[in-house]
Design a protein around this motif. Structure first.
Motif, PDB file in Angstrom:
ATOM      1  N   ASN A 185      55.016  63.277  29.470  1.00 25.25           N
ATOM      2  CA  ASN A 185      55.779  62.197  28.851  1.00 25.25           C
ATOM      3  C   ASN A 185      57.201  62.678  28.659  1.00 25.25           C
ATOM      4  O   ASN A 185      57.429  63.665  27.971  1.00 25.25           O
ATOM      5  CB  ASN A 185      55.150  61.850  27.504  1.00 25.25           C
ATOM      6  N   PRO A 186      58.193  61.997  29.258  1.00 21.93           N
ATOM      7  CA  PRO A 186      59.562  62.494  29.151  1.00 21.93           C
ATOM      8  C   PRO A 186      60.061  62.568  27.712  1.00 21.93           C
ATOM      9  O   PRO A 186      60.933  63.355  27.401  1.00 21.93           O
ATOM     10  CB  PRO A 186      60.383  61.471  29.938  1.00 21.93           C
TER      11      PRO A 186
ATOM     12  N   LEU B 254      50.119  55.927  24.491  1.00 28.70           N
ATOM     13  CA  LEU B 254      49.261  55.920  25.676  1.00 28.70           C
ATOM     14  C   LEU B 254      48.149  56.949  25.530  1.00 28.70           C
ATOM     15  O   LEU B 254      46.986  56.682  25.847  1.00 28.70           O
ATOM     16  CB  LEU B 254      50.087  56.264  26.920  1.00 28.70           C
TER      17      LEU B 254
ATOM     18  N   SER C 211      53.860  66.922  40.331  1.00 26.22           N
ATOM     19  CA  SER C 211      54.170  67.368  38.966  1.00 26.22           C
ATOM     20  C   SER C 211      55.511  68.066  38.926  1.00 26.22           C
ATOM     21  O   SER C 211      56.262  67.940  37.955  1.00 26.22           O
ATOM     22  CB  SER C 211      53.114  68.337  38.456  1.00 26.22           C
TER      23      SER C 211
ATOM     24  N   ASP D 240      58.217  65.375  38.977  1.00 24.20           N
ATOM     25  CA  ASP D 240      58.252  64.705  37.671  1.00 24.20           C
ATOM     26  C   ASP D 240      58.959  65.569  36.642  1.00 24.20           C
ATOM     27  O   ASP D 240      59.849  65.107  35.914  1.00 24.20           O
ATOM     28  CB  ASP D 240      56.826  64.431  37.177  1.00 24.20           C
TER      29      ASP D 240
ATOM     30  N   ILE E 116      62.531  64.849  34.617  1.00 29.73           N
ATOM     31  CA  ILE E 116      62.596  64.816  33.152  1.00 29.73           C
ATOM     32  C   ILE E 116      63.658  65.788  32.665  1.00 29.73           C
ATOM     33  O   ILE E 116      64.483  65.479  31.799  1.00 29.73           O
ATOM     34  CB  ILE E 116      61.229  65.179  32.548  1.00 29.73           C
TER      35      ILE E 116
ATOM     36  N   ARG F 170      53.967  57.347  32.520  1.00 33.96           N
ATOM     37  CA  ARG F 170      53.415  58.139  31.415  1.00 33.96           C
ATOM     38  C   ARG F 170      54.317  58.129  30.210  1.00 33.96           C
ATOM     39  O   ARG F 170      54.142  58.908  29.295  1.00 33.96           O
ATOM     40  CB  ARG F 170      53.218  59.566  31.896  1.00 33.96           C
ATOM     41  N   LEU F 171      55.292  57.225  30.212  1.00 31.83           N
ATOM     42  CA  LEU F 171      56.225  57.192  29.108  1.00 31.83           C
ATOM     43  C   LEU F 171      55.628  56.410  27.978  1.00 31.83           C
ATOM     44  O   LEU F 171      55.159  55.305  28.168  1.00 31.83           O
ATOM     45  CB  LEU F 171      57.492  56.482  29.589  1.00 31.83           C
TER      46      LEU F 171
ATOM     47  N   TYR G  22      66.126  57.129  32.017  1.00 34.72           N
ATOM     48  CA  TYR G  22      65.298  57.549  33.142  1.00 34.72           C
ATOM     49  C   TYR G  22      65.356  56.592  34.310  1.00 34.72           C
ATOM     50  O   TYR G  22      64.789  56.875  35.359  1.00 34.72           O
ATOM     51  CB  TYR G  22      63.847  57.735  32.684  1.00 34.72           C
TER      52      TYR G  22
END
Lengths: 169, 172
Positions: free
Chosen positions: A143-144, A156, B8, B11, B15, B105-106, B133
């Motif tokens: 999760n950023p 989530l 990954s 990602d 980030i 996934r935020l 983002y």
């Protein structure tokens, strides 16, 4: 040696069975003892305030790990009692059971400890704990907006976790 | 042929890129940080569109190019196509992705229920952090289209996560 590989969430979760929550509560600690997550689904009895409760739980696991490693009859080299060990070193205890509950424990190589307290007739929850660790990686670590080492407040993660725990037989 | 990189890794890199630009390089100057991130996306999109149109003939009109972005380009980047394309036939296109991979996934920090009045400012801060983002994918789209000969401006709208829309306005 435990492996936590795979980019997809694996293993696939067991099919949902009964309704209602099967678990009492869950703790997630990091390597330094910070309680990242405490979730409670069904806990009629509270004996301590939350801080003491978390400290007690962490201390208990630390001592249990040290004790089980020291009393291991099969391994030749053992650390001294009370000496902190690297995650994964020594023999890894995974659950204890009393007449009213069963506590299942898993520690990842990065020091993340997951504790799940359920009713006493639960089977072996090691696969389920691995799945929960994968959920943690997917929805918290990736999760950023999450800063590592701080308490987890990701919606989530909470909803997926609740859904999964409900489906554990 | 083609080398592979773990998703990954990408990602985490994205980030960290946003976090570095927002918190270290241009702390308190979010406009500048956003512009830098969008410029990086522009370069990436430029080069990616070069690579992915290597064996194709030129595009007939703007709509063909946008359709290429929606289908082939998006599948190369995100392993899925754009779910919905809308246009006003006057140079504005809206590309909607119902589950944008980089935002999947935020999730926002839950504010405590006691803070009634102060929930709005903290939610705005969260929305602002989330919108940082989106500058990188906007830059990618802008870079890809400009390499195909279509100068444009791209903005993003994320009012309902995880769905996300990119609005492309072609410069006349």
């Amino acid at each position: 040696m435990q492996f936590f590989g795979g980019s997809e969430i694996s293993p696939s979760p067991p099919a949902p069975t009964a309704t209602g929550n099967n678990a009492h509560m869950m703790y997630v600690f990091n390597r330094n003892g910070v309680c990242l997550l405490y979730r409670e689904w069904n806990r009629p009895l509270h004996t301590l305030n939350p801080q003491q409760d978390h400290k007690l739980m962490f201390g208990l696991l630390f001592s249990l790990k040290s004790l089980t490693a020291k009393m291991d009859p099969t391994s030749a080299e053992k650390g001294n009692l009370g000496v902190p060990q690297l995650p994964g070193q020594g023999c890894s205890f995974h659950s204890f059971r009393t007449n009213t509950y069963k506590l299942s424990f898993m520690e990842s190589p990065s020091g993340i400890k997951i504790i799940l307290v359920t009713h006493p007739r639960t089977g072996d929850l090691r696969e389920s704990l691995k799945y929960i660790y994968n959920l943690y990686v997917e929805y918290v670590v990736k999760n950023p907006l999450y800063a590592p080492g701080t308490p987890i407040r990701c919606e989530l993660f909470n909803t997926t976790l609740d859904q999964y725990v409900r489906s554990i037989a | 042929m083609g080398r592979e990189v773990s998703e990954s890794c990408v990602d985490s890199l994205l980030i960290e890129m946003v976090s570095t630009y927002c918190n270290r390089f241009y702390a308190n100057k979010s406009e500048l940080a956003a512009r830098r991130i969008e410029a990086i996306g522009y370069q990436v999109g430029h080069q990616l569109s070069e690579r992915y149109t290597m064996e194709r003939p030129r595009f007939g009109d703007h709509l063909e190019a946008i359709k290429f972005i929606c289908k082939d380009f998006w599948s190369e980047l995100f392993k899925k196509q754009i779910d919905n394309l809308k246009t006003n036939h006057r140079g504005t296109f809206v590309l909607q992705d119902n589950r944008f991979r980089w935002l999947a996934r935020l999730s926002i920090d839950q504010t405590s229920e006691n803070e009634g009045a102060s929930q709005d400012p903290s939610e705005n801060k969260a929305m602002q952090a989330m919108s940082m983002y989106l500058y990188f994918p906007c830059g990618i789209i802008r870079g890809a289209l400009s390499n195909l000969g279509i100068p444009c401006a791209v903005s993003a709208d994320m009012s309902n996560l995880p769905a996300c829309s990119f609005v492309v306005r072609i410069k006349a």
